[in-house]
Design an enzyme around this catalytic site. Structure first.
Site, mmCIF file in Angstrom:
data_model
loop_
_atom_site.group_PDB
_atom_site.id
_atom_site.type_symbol
_atom_site.label_atom_id
_atom_site.label_comp_id
_atom_site.label_asym_id
_atom_site.label_seq_id
_atom_site.Cartn_x
_atom_site.Cartn_y
_atom_site.Cartn_z
ATOM 1 N N GLY A 12 4.838 6.430 4.706
ATOM 2 C CA GLY A 12 4.225 5.672 3.625
ATOM 3 C C GLY A 12 3.950 4.254 4.069
ATOM 4 N N CYS A 13 3.764 3.376 3.125
ATOM 5 C CA CYS A 13 3.445 1.978 3.407
ATOM 6 C C CYS A 13 4.432 1.393 4.413
ATOM 7 C CB CYS A 13 3.482 1.183 2.105
ATOM 8 S SG CYS A 13 3.220 -0.580 2.325
ATOM 9 N N PHE A 14 3.912 0.808 5.463
ATOM 10 C CA PHE A 14 4.787 0.326 6.522
ATOM 11 C C PHE A 14 5.658 -0.854 6.126
ATOM 12 C CE2 PHE A 14 0.566 -1.045 8.802
ATOM 13 C CZ PHE A 14 0.276 -2.019 7.852
ATOM 14 N N TRP A 15 5.294 -1.591 5.084
ATOM 15 C CA TRP A 15 6.104 -2.755 4.685
ATOM 16 C C TRP A 15 7.515 -2.355 4.291
ATOM 17 C CZ3 TRP A 15 2.107 -4.615 0.548
ATOM 18 C CH2 TRP A 15 0.973 -5.130 1.188
ATOM 19 N N HIS A 155 10.011 2.230 -1.115
ATOM 20 C CA HIS A 155 11.093 2.715 -0.263
ATOM 21 C C HIS A 155 12.436 2.162 -0.721
ATOM 22 C CE1 HIS A 155 7.486 3.135 2.242
ATOM 23 N NE2 HIS A 155 8.100 4.217 2.676
#
Length: 163
Positions: A12-15, A155
């Site tokens: 998912g979103c890497f942040w 996350h």
């Protein structure tokens, strides 16, 4: 003496992934970027087929690839195809970018443990893809949630270890 290795994960979103992994025991550094796509020098605006992923530099004397994977499967939903939270599309797929046969065996072992645990409602859809190249994302994406602590993430640690 440190035994430094790199792992490449996408969930998912890497942040959000980076923010959680940066503080794990044995992790020395994290970088967000693009993996597994169709073009050279991808950017946020142009990364067809690439997953948003992270490069994890870790000390293998302090943590193992299996322990990194154990955490990976606890902080994102590996049963949703091309989606994490509000983010949808192949950029947000759950994928492990495999560098060698040992990583492949470890990944398959951990996936079996995760599925057998029945903690997730569905089956694991995480893909095992060959590692080819990691392209670091633009600087404004690096350490994004440190720079913007109230920024978006889907996350979080859902439950304890599978191991």
């Amino acid at each position: 003496m440190e035994n430094l290795k790199k792992a490449y994960l996408a969930g998912g979103c890497f942040w959000g992934m980076e923010d959680l992994f940066r503080v794990r025991p044995g992790v020395k550094d994290t970088t967000v970027g693009y993996l597994g796509g169709q073009n050279e020098s991808p950017t946020y605006e142009n990364h067809p087929g690439h997953a948003e992923g992270i490069e994890i530099l870790y000390d293998a004397n302090a943590t193992s690839y299996k322990e990194l994977l154990d955490y990976f499967f606890r902080v994102h939903d590996p049963t949703t195809l091309d989606q994490q939270g509000n983010d949808m599309g192949s950029s947000y797929r759950s994928a492990l970018f495999i560098q060698n046969e040992q990583e492949s065996r470890d990944a398959m072992e951990i996936i079996k443990i995760v599925e057998d645990s029945k903690r997730w409602a569905g089956r694991v859809v995480t893909t095992l893809e060959p590692f080819r190249k990691f392209w670091p994302a633009e600087e404004y994406h690096q350490d994004y949630l440190v720079k913007k602590p109230n920024g978006y993430t889907c996350h979080f640690e859902r439950f304890g270890t599978f191991l």
